[in-house]
Design a protein around this motif. Structure first.
Motif, short mmCIF file in Angstrom:
data_model
loop_
_atom_site.label_atom_id
_atom_site.label_comp_id
_atom_site.label_asym_id
_atom_site.label_seq_id
_atom_site.Cartn_x
_atom_site.Cartn_y
_atom_site.Cartn_z
N LYS A 80 -10.91 38.55 4.60
CA LYS A 80 -11.21 37.49 5.60
C LYS A 80 -10.10 36.98 6.02
O LYS A 80 -9.10 36.64 5.35
CB LYS A 80 -11.94 36.46 4.96
CG LYS A 80 -13.48 36.97 4.17
CD LYS A 80 -14.18 37.82 5.40
CE LYS A 80 -15.53 38.31 4.55
NZ LYS A 80 -15.60 39.53 5.07
N GLY A 81 -9.92 36.89 7.43
CA GLY A 81 -8.54 36.49 8.01
C GLY A 81 -8.49 34.98 8.35
O GLY A 81 -7.83 34.42 9.24
N LEU A 82 -9.47 34.42 7.78
CA LEU A 82 -9.21 32.76 7.96
C LEU A 82 -8.00 31.97 7.52
O LEU A 82 -7.56 32.38 6.18
CB LEU A 82 -10.46 31.77 7.21
CG LEU A 82 -11.98 32.69 7.79
CD1 LEU A 82 -13.21 32.08 7.13
CD2 LEU A 82 -12.05 32.57 9.26
N GLY A 83 -7.63 31.12 8.10
CA GLY A 83 -6.66 30.11 7.62
C GLY A 83 -5.11 30.81 7.69
O GLY A 83 -4.27 30.09 7.23
N GLY A 84 -4.96 31.87 8.17
CA GLY A 84 -3.79 32.45 8.41
C GLY A 84 -3.04 33.01 7.19
O GLY A 84 -1.85 33.22 7.37
N SER A 85 -3.65 33.17 6.26
CA SER A 85 -3.15 33.59 4.91
C SER A 85 -3.01 35.23 4.90
O SER A 85 -2.33 35.72 4.02
CB SER A 85 -3.91 33.15 3.77
OG SER A 85 -5.13 33.55 3.80
N VAL A 86 -3.39 35.82 5.70
CA VAL A 86 -3.44 37.43 5.59
C VAL A 86 -2.53 37.99 6.99
O VAL A 86 -2.95 37.27 8.15
CB VAL A 86 -4.87 38.02 5.86
CG1 VAL A 86 -4.85 39.46 5.59
CG2 VAL A 86 -5.80 37.53 4.84
N ASN A 87 -1.84 38.66 6.76
CA ASN A 87 -0.63 39.17 7.78
C ASN A 87 -1.33 40.26 8.37
O ASN A 87 -2.43 40.84 7.67
CB ASN A 87 0.56 39.30 7.38
CG ASN A 87 0.66 40.54 6.10
OD1 ASN A 87 0.17 41.45 6.32
ND2 ASN A 87 1.68 40.58 5.27
N THR A 88 -0.68 40.46 9.66
CA THR A 88 -1.58 41.81 10.28
C THR A 88 -1.36 42.95 9.78
O THR A 88 -2.08 43.92 9.85
CB THR A 88 -1.04 41.89 11.62
OG1 THR A 88 0.43 41.96 11.79
CG2 THR A 88 -1.28 40.66 12.62
#
Length: 175
Positions: A108-116
């Motif tokens: 889940k890419g919520l909150g900007g915690s996962v990079n592209t």
């Protein structure tokens, strides 16, 4: 991508085209333009001719639109099962326009915690798994970096957003 799908339909293959960027109607008009050889903006004037041309095509085409970043392989799998059950349609090839704007079913890419890098790699792995599960080739597109855009010899390192995509793909072509 429409040209690839259109050629496949003309050759008698069943094509499933997922679009996450353009509207389903617009993608359909692009296919109609491909099949009739007429510009997209003139198609509304010749609806009968389009239907005649489409009836004669040996393959079938289904287009399904999802909003950007809302669909993942779970959604794609659900539609594959539904169209097989309800329409007796099994695609010979699938096009996803385009992979980088899909969602991941695992991350889940919520909150900007996962990079592209991780997000796009996860999506590519999930789509590759779907292709293996259904034994069907899946084509998608991605963009190149600014450096790749100006290059006459595009390299894998010119893939935008994530090197995880070329690390996962079975085949990459540059046009």
């Amino acid at each position: 991508m429409v040209a690839l799908g259109g050629f496949a339909v003309k050759l008698g293959y069943n094509v499933l085209h997922y679009t996450l960027e353009l509207g389903e109607d617009y993608v359909g008009r692009r296919y109609d333009a491909f099949f009739t050889g007429k510009p997209v903006d003139t198609l509304f004037k010749s609806k009968d001719k389009i239907e005649e041309v489409v009836k004669e095509l040996p393959g079938q085409l289904i287009i399904k639109e999802y909003p950007t970043a809302s669909a993942h392989t779970g959604h794609f799998r659900a539609l594959l099962n539904e169209i097989e059950l309800k329409k007796d349609f099994k695609p010979d090839v699938i096009y996803i326009d385009y992979l980088n704007i899909c969602a991941s079913s695992r991350i889940k890419g919520l909150g900007g915690s996962v990079n592209t890098y991780h997000m796009v790699k996860a999506i590519a792995e999930e789509v590759r798994g779907l292709a293996a599960e259904y034994n069907v080739p899946i084509w998608s597109a991605t963009q190149v970096t600014r450096g790749g855009f100006n290059s006459s010899d595009v390299e894998l390192t010119d893939t935008s957003e994530s090197f995880g995509l070329p690390a996962t793909a079975d085949l990459m072509l540059a046009m």
